[in-house]
Enzyme design. Structure first.
Site, PDB file in Angstrom:
ATOM      1  N   TYR B 106       0.821  -1.213   0.000  1.00  0.00           N
ATOM      2  CA  TYR B 106       0.000   0.000   0.000  1.00  0.00           C
ATOM      3  C   TYR B 106       0.856   1.264   0.000  1.00  0.00           C
ATOM      4  O   TYR B 106       0.536   2.250  -0.659  1.00  0.00           O
ATOM      5  CB  TYR B 106      -0.964   0.006   1.200  1.00  0.00           C
ATOM      6  CG  TYR B 106      -2.188  -0.848   0.976  1.00  0.00           C
ATOM      7  CD1 TYR B 106      -3.020  -0.628  -0.124  1.00  0.00           C
ATOM      8  CD2 TYR B 106      -2.525  -1.863   1.851  1.00  0.00           C
ATOM      9  CE1 TYR B 106      -4.139  -1.406  -0.343  1.00  0.00           C
ATOM     10  CE2 TYR B 106      -3.655  -2.656   1.641  1.00  0.00           C
ATOM     11  CZ  TYR B 106      -4.458  -2.420   0.537  1.00  0.00           C
ATOM     12  OH  TYR B 106      -5.564  -3.183   0.329  1.00  0.00           O
ATOM     13  N   ASP B 254      -0.925 -34.915  11.483  1.00  0.00           N
ATOM     14  CA  ASP B 254      -2.105 -35.783  11.384  1.00  0.00           C
ATOM     15  C   ASP B 254      -1.758 -37.133  10.766  1.00  0.00           C
ATOM     16  O   ASP B 254      -2.626 -37.999  10.633  1.00  0.00           O
ATOM     17  CB  ASP B 254      -3.196 -35.108  10.542  1.00  0.00           C
ATOM     18  CG  ASP B 254      -3.930 -34.031  11.336  1.00  0.00           C
ATOM     19  OD1 ASP B 254      -3.673 -33.921  12.541  1.00  0.00           O
ATOM     20  OD2 ASP B 254      -4.757 -33.320  10.742  1.00  0.00           O
TER      21      ASP B 254
END
Lengths: 290, 290
Positions: B106, B254
């Site tokens: 920005y 996992d």
């Protein structure tokens, strides 16, 4: 409070009410079966057609419509799934354990015919049970797998040691460049603060800039990083803080439409999808800064 | 150490080296212009063709190829952008400020012709400068807008008060059901610990279960929640911890291919895209648990 009472309180977190609710529902169904009536479960309808905006409270809430799930050929699977999930919740509360929504989905793989094929199915049943029992799913032992938000500033959080149940004081002014992470269940937390307001910030980056400059010290406030749309734990944390200490809540987003319509709106009035629990999770005190 | 030295150390975070580097580069370019030579910038080539696996160190690293950016009709825009970004970094380091990658994008909107049209363009230039100066971009004052990871267990983090520069000790055994959030820049942190190992956990949910059961107490360890693929701050934090206290690092995912090939691999050997800084960010000590 004795240490034993403290431990009990800690273990509780509102779980006892949920437990009683589960047992009551199960006994009713057992009664139906024993007297050869058709077992049924009644759920609040959670579709948007049953959601109204409550101007007094400033939240979306359910209008009161109910759906009945009679045990029949077509409902037998979801009926069984609902009961198994209630049983799982009962076990979690009794053993003071927690499971994520994903854990629950995987657990169901052992439920034979009642197993879920996809996680959205188990999430939906979980939402149903949450709405049916009028408790938040964190009290059922189900936690989201998400980050609860970061906190820094003029706040002491009073939590309990998971092992001993002793009080622990966490001083959020003593984190240097780091921060405190909000736990998945915040029901048991208490607060000490002399801050004037809570500043809820959309981005972690802006939060970290304000932490770096110790902005909370000059402004006498509590900084909370929402990290995008705030998680349930983050919303509940801000709500409890604002209620308990009558603090104003200002919301600082990137100033774009997404910040207003998603982040600020979800924090302030809650989400239409979760109207059965907005009462707990939204922060009507919130004011939009920009 | 005097308070003044401490403040200086705090303000530094490795930024002084980066600052000297920026000034040296700028002076060289000024010299080229003054003597009417073509100004040039030399960047390490960051494409995968220039990446090799270093077996001794156990990391992906750059092979040494360099690209020269001569100032010419076609390179004038990126050349100007590189210089402006270096100037911005210099200003950030000198004023002890930080900016996120998005902030930088920005900011560039004020750079007239040198403005970036999309954030990936500014991110690329930032990576170029990071590689050219051989520093990590956190030392340039640029931080990612991401969560650094949660920590609980047998660890005291020694940080500094952003306002006074005084040491702050953060005891990660005293968080109850919550956790400590790793800050965006961890270079200045020091540690005290008597833990036997670090357990790096893929999901926030599993981390929170282990926190709830105070697993770190029974296992004498430090729990770190990576929240999926670990952020740079999280990897650097684990790396420093493992280096400073010779701790083993176990990685608990996992157990699926994603956990092995993305999460564990990124933590242990780093990413091919960022080979110019894996030396700092990967954790060769990491062992896969499952």
């Amino acid at each position: 409070m004795t240490r034993r009472q403290k431990r009990r309180l800690h273990r509780d977190n509102g779980g006892r009410e949920a437990l009683a609710n589960i047992v009551r529902t199960a006994e009713r169904i057992k009664g139906d079966i024993d007297t050869e009536r058709k077992p049924r479960l009644a759920f609040p309808i959670r579709s948007l057609s049953n959601v109204v905006y409550d101007e007094d409270k400033g939240i979306f809430r359910l209008a009161g419509g109910e759906a009945i799930r009679d045990l029949s050929y077509t409902t037998v699977k979801t009926f069984a799934q609902s009961l198994r999930m209630m049983a799982l919740s009962k076990m979690l509360i009794e053993t003071d354990d927690i499971a994520t929504k994903r854990d629950v989905y995987y657990q169901s793989k052992n439920w034979d015919e009642a197993r879920f094929n996809e996680q959205p199915e188990s999430d939906t049943i979980m939402d149903d049970i949450e709405a049916m029992l009028s408790v938040i799913r964190e009290q059922l032992g189900f936690i989201p797998d998400e980050h609860g938000g970061g906190v820094a500033g003029e706040l002491v959080v009073i939590d309990q040691d998971p092992a001993t149940g002793e009080d622990i004081q966490i001083d959020c002014t003593k984190f240097g460049s780091g921060a405190y992470t909000v736990p998945p269940n915040v029901e048991h937390l208490r607060f000490k603060t002399r801050a004037k307001f809570v500043l809820a910030i959309e981005t972690t980056g802006m939060f970290q800039r304000l932490v770096k400059h110790a902005f909370w010290k000059t402004a006498d406030c509590i900084l909370v990083a929402m990290g995008g749309v705030p998680s349930r734990a983050c919303r509940r944390f801000i709500r409890k803080l604002a209620d308990d200490h009558r603090l104003a809540v200002y919301v600082f987003t990137d100033g774009d439409p997404y910040g207003y319509t998603n982040i600020y709106r979800t924090l302030k009035v809650g989400s239409g999808n979760a109207a059965h629990l907005n009462e707990f999770f939204c922060v009507p005190q919130a004011k939009y800064l920009g």
